[in-house]
Design a protein around this motif. Structure first.
Motif, short mmCIF file in Angstrom:
data_model
loop_
_atom_site.label_atom_id
_atom_site.label_comp_id
_atom_site.label_asym_id
_atom_site.label_seq_id
_atom_site.Cartn_x
_atom_site.Cartn_y
_atom_site.Cartn_z
N GLN A 21 -10.62 -10.78 16.79
CA GLN A 21 -11.39 -9.70 16.17
C GLN A 21 -10.65 -9.10 14.98
O GLN A 21 -11.25 -8.77 13.96
N GLU A 22 -9.33 -8.97 15.12
CA GLU A 22 -8.52 -8.46 14.00
C GLU A 22 -8.65 -9.39 12.78
O GLU A 22 -8.80 -8.92 11.64
N LEU A 23 -8.59 -10.68 13.04
CA LEU A 23 -8.71 -11.65 11.95
C LEU A 23 -10.10 -11.62 11.32
O LEU A 23 -10.25 -11.73 10.10
N LEU A 24 -11.12 -11.47 12.16
CA LEU A 24 -12.50 -11.39 11.65
C LEU A 24 -12.68 -10.16 10.78
O LEU A 24 -13.27 -10.24 9.69
N ASP A 25 -12.15 -9.02 11.23
CA ASP A 25 -12.26 -7.78 10.45
C ASP A 25 -11.55 -7.92 9.11
O ASP A 25 -12.06 -7.48 8.07
N LEU A 26 -10.36 -8.53 9.13
CA LEU A 26 -9.60 -8.71 7.90
C LEU A 26 -10.34 -9.64 6.94
O LEU A 26 -10.40 -9.36 5.73
N LYS A 27 -10.90 -10.73 7.46
CA LYS A 27 -11.63 -11.67 6.61
C LYS A 27 -12.84 -10.99 5.98
O LYS A 27 -13.14 -11.21 4.79
N GLU A 28 -13.53 -10.15 6.72
CA GLU A 28 -14.69 -9.44 6.18
C GLU A 28 -14.26 -8.47 5.09
O GLU A 28 -14.95 -8.34 4.07
N ARG A 29 -13.12 -7.81 5.26
CA ARG A 29 -12.63 -6.90 4.22
C ARG A 29 -12.26 -7.68 2.97
O ARG A 29 -12.52 -7.23 1.85
N GLU A 30 -11.63 -8.83 3.15
CA GLU A 30 -11.27 -9.66 2.00
C GLU A 30 -12.52 -10.15 1.25
O GLU A 30 -12.56 -10.12 0.02
N ASN A 31 -13.53 -10.57 2.00
CA ASN A 31 -14.77 -11.04 1.36
C ASN A 31 -15.47 -9.91 0.62
O ASN A 31 -16.00 -10.10 -0.48
N GLU A 32 -15.46 -8.72 1.24
CA GLU A 32 -16.09 -7.57 0.59
C GLU A 32 -15.36 -7.20 -0.69
O GLU A 32 -15.96 -6.89 -1.72
N HIS A 33 -14.03 -7.27 -0.64
CA HIS A 33 -13.23 -6.94 -1.82
C HIS A 33 -13.47 -7.96 -2.93
O HIS A 33 -13.62 -7.61 -4.10
N ASP A 34 -13.53 -9.25 -2.56
CA ASP A 34 -13.71 -10.31 -3.55
C ASP A 34 -15.11 -10.30 -4.17
O ASP A 34 -15.30 -10.79 -5.28
N HIS A 40 -13.39 -8.26 -11.39
CA HIS A 40 -12.71 -8.81 -12.56
C HIS A 40 -12.25 -7.72 -13.52
O HIS A 40 -11.66 -8.03 -14.55
N HIS A 41 -12.50 -6.48 -13.16
CA HIS A 41 -12.10 -5.39 -14.04
C HIS A 41 -10.58 -5.21 -13.99
O HIS A 41 -9.98 -5.24 -12.92
N PRO A 42 -9.94 -5.04 -15.13
CA PRO A 42 -8.47 -4.92 -15.14
C PRO A 42 -7.95 -3.72 -14.37
O PRO A 42 -6.79 -3.70 -13.96
N ARG A 43 -8.81 -2.71 -14.17
CA ARG A 43 -8.36 -1.50 -13.45
C ARG A 43 -8.95 -1.43 -12.04
O ARG A 43 -8.98 -0.37 -11.43
N ARG A 44 -9.41 -2.56 -11.54
CA ARG A 44 -9.99 -2.54 -10.20
C ARG A 44 -8.93 -2.14 -9.19
O ARG A 44 -7.74 -2.43 -9.35
N SER A 45 -9.34 -1.50 -8.12
CA SER A 45 -8.39 -1.06 -7.09
C SER A 45 -7.98 -2.25 -6.24
O SER A 45 -8.82 -3.08 -5.88
N PRO A 46 -6.69 -2.39 -5.92
CA PRO A 46 -6.25 -3.50 -5.09
C PRO A 46 -6.76 -3.35 -3.67
O PRO A 46 -7.14 -2.25 -3.24
N MET A 47 -6.77 -4.46 -2.94
CA MET A 47 -7.20 -4.39 -1.55
C MET A 47 -6.22 -3.55 -0.75
O MET A 47 -5.01 -3.55 -1.01
N SER A 183 -13.38 -22.99 10.32
CA SER A 183 -14.07 -23.25 11.58
C SER A 183 -14.70 -22.00 12.18
O SER A 183 -15.45 -22.09 13.15
N GLY A 184 -14.40 -20.81 11.62
CA GLY A 184 -15.01 -19.58 12.11
C GLY A 184 -14.05 -18.75 12.94
O GLY A 184 -12.86 -18.69 12.65
N MET A 185 -14.58 -18.12 13.98
CA MET A 185 -13.79 -17.22 14.83
C MET A 185 -12.58 -17.95 15.40
O MET A 185 -12.69 -19.07 15.89
N TYR A 186 -11.42 -17.30 15.30
CA TYR A 186 -10.18 -17.93 15.77
C TYR A 186 -10.21 -18.06 17.28
O TYR A 186 -10.50 -17.09 18.01
N ARG A 187 -9.88 -19.25 17.78
CA ARG A 187 -9.92 -19.53 19.22
C ARG A 187 -8.55 -19.90 19.78
O ARG A 187 -8.46 -20.39 20.91
N GLY A 188 -7.51 -19.72 19.01
CA GLY A 188 -6.17 -20.01 19.51
C GLY A 188 -5.65 -21.35 19.03
O GLY A 188 -6.41 -22.24 18.67
N ARG A 189 -4.33 -21.48 19.01
CA ARG A 189 -3.69 -22.66 18.44
C ARG A 189 -3.98 -23.93 19.22
O ARG A 189 -3.96 -25.02 18.68
N GLU A 190 -4.26 -23.82 20.51
CA GLU A 190 -4.53 -25.01 21.31
C GLU A 190 -5.93 -25.55 21.08
O GLU A 190 -6.19 -26.73 21.28
#
Length: 244
Positions: A21-34, A40-47, A183-190
């Motif tokens: 869930q943490e990874l999903l939330d972070l990915k959604e924030r990154e997508n929203e920011h992008d 592309h504005h030079p003064r855009r606020s960083p994530m 692949s979507g939602m993280y299901r663990g390294r195994e």
């Protein structure tokens, strides 16, 4: 500390659910920011600064070998080489910074900002996994700081990251992580390691036979073979160093 195996499994399962869930939330924030119209504005606020999420950090600490520095075996490492998905002590993190970001990208677990991709690199890597890889290719795993030859050993340890084998490892770790990310939602390294078919095995066998000998057998593996737990390459030390 939890000693009961069944309780430990439940705790790990809960951590995996929280981490996903943490990874999903972070990915959604990154997508929203992008996707922001001012991206592309030079003064855009960083994530917004993103620390390593707590459940993801617990999973990271639970990976075999991650309680000690991958290079010198010091306990409780607080730094990371994202390029190899491994944990470092503060002294070895300095050595990695000297290698340059083209060889090793260094982050602090507690102070730096982390991206979704970088966190997955750490969760899909691991200190034992990396040192096992180096051992198979006859590259040193640890140096002994009390030895009279410690300076020479330090050079050897640092130079192992400049070999073709190390380049193969970091490139294929990144490729593997991209597949996990897609692949979507993280299901663990195994989970991803078990998703191998007979077609994958046949392709790997073919690549082992027709690989590039000049890279000491490392290139004969399928891209994800080291992370599937089935390495097909030669145990010989890869020849040459990156950029040599």
């Amino acid at each position: 500390m939890v000693h009961n195996p069944s309780v430990l499994t439940m705790v790990q399962s809960d951590d995996l659910t929280l981490a996903a869930q943490e990874l999903l939330d972070l990915k959604e924030r990154e997508n929203e920011h992008d996707s922001h119209p001012w991206r592309h504005h030079p003064r855009r606020s960083p994530m917004r600064h993103c620390r390593f999420p707590p459940a993801c950090l617990r999973l990271l600490r639970g990976i075999e070998g991650n309680l000690r520095c991958v290079d010198c075996n010091a306990s409780n490492p607080q730094w990371a080489t994202v390029s190899y998905g491994a944990l470092l002590c503060i002294d070895c993190s300095g050595s990695h910074r000297q290698l340059g970001v083209q060889v090793s990208i260094v982050r602090s677990l507690s102070m730096d900002s982390w991206s979704h991709f970088e966190i997955l690199c750490m969760l899909e890597g691991g200190n034992k996994q990396l040192n096992d890889f180096f051992h198979r290719h006859r590259l040193p795993s640890h140096h002994i700081s009390t030895s009279q030859e410690s300076c020479a050993e330090e050079d050897v340890k640092r130079n192992r990251y400049k070999t073709n084998a190390a380049m193969f490892y970091r490139v294929n770790l990144a490729q593997h992580v991209k597949k996990v990310e897609d692949s979507g939602m993280y299901r663990g390294r195994e989970s991803f390691r078990k998703r191998k078919t007979s077609k994958d095995e046949g392709r790997r066998s073919q690549e082992e036979t027709s690989g590039d000998e000049s890279r000491g057998g490392a290139a004969r593996c399928a891209p994800e073979c080291y992370f599937a737990g089935k390495e097909g390459g030669s145990s010989e030390t890869p020849h040459g160093t990156v950029g040599a």
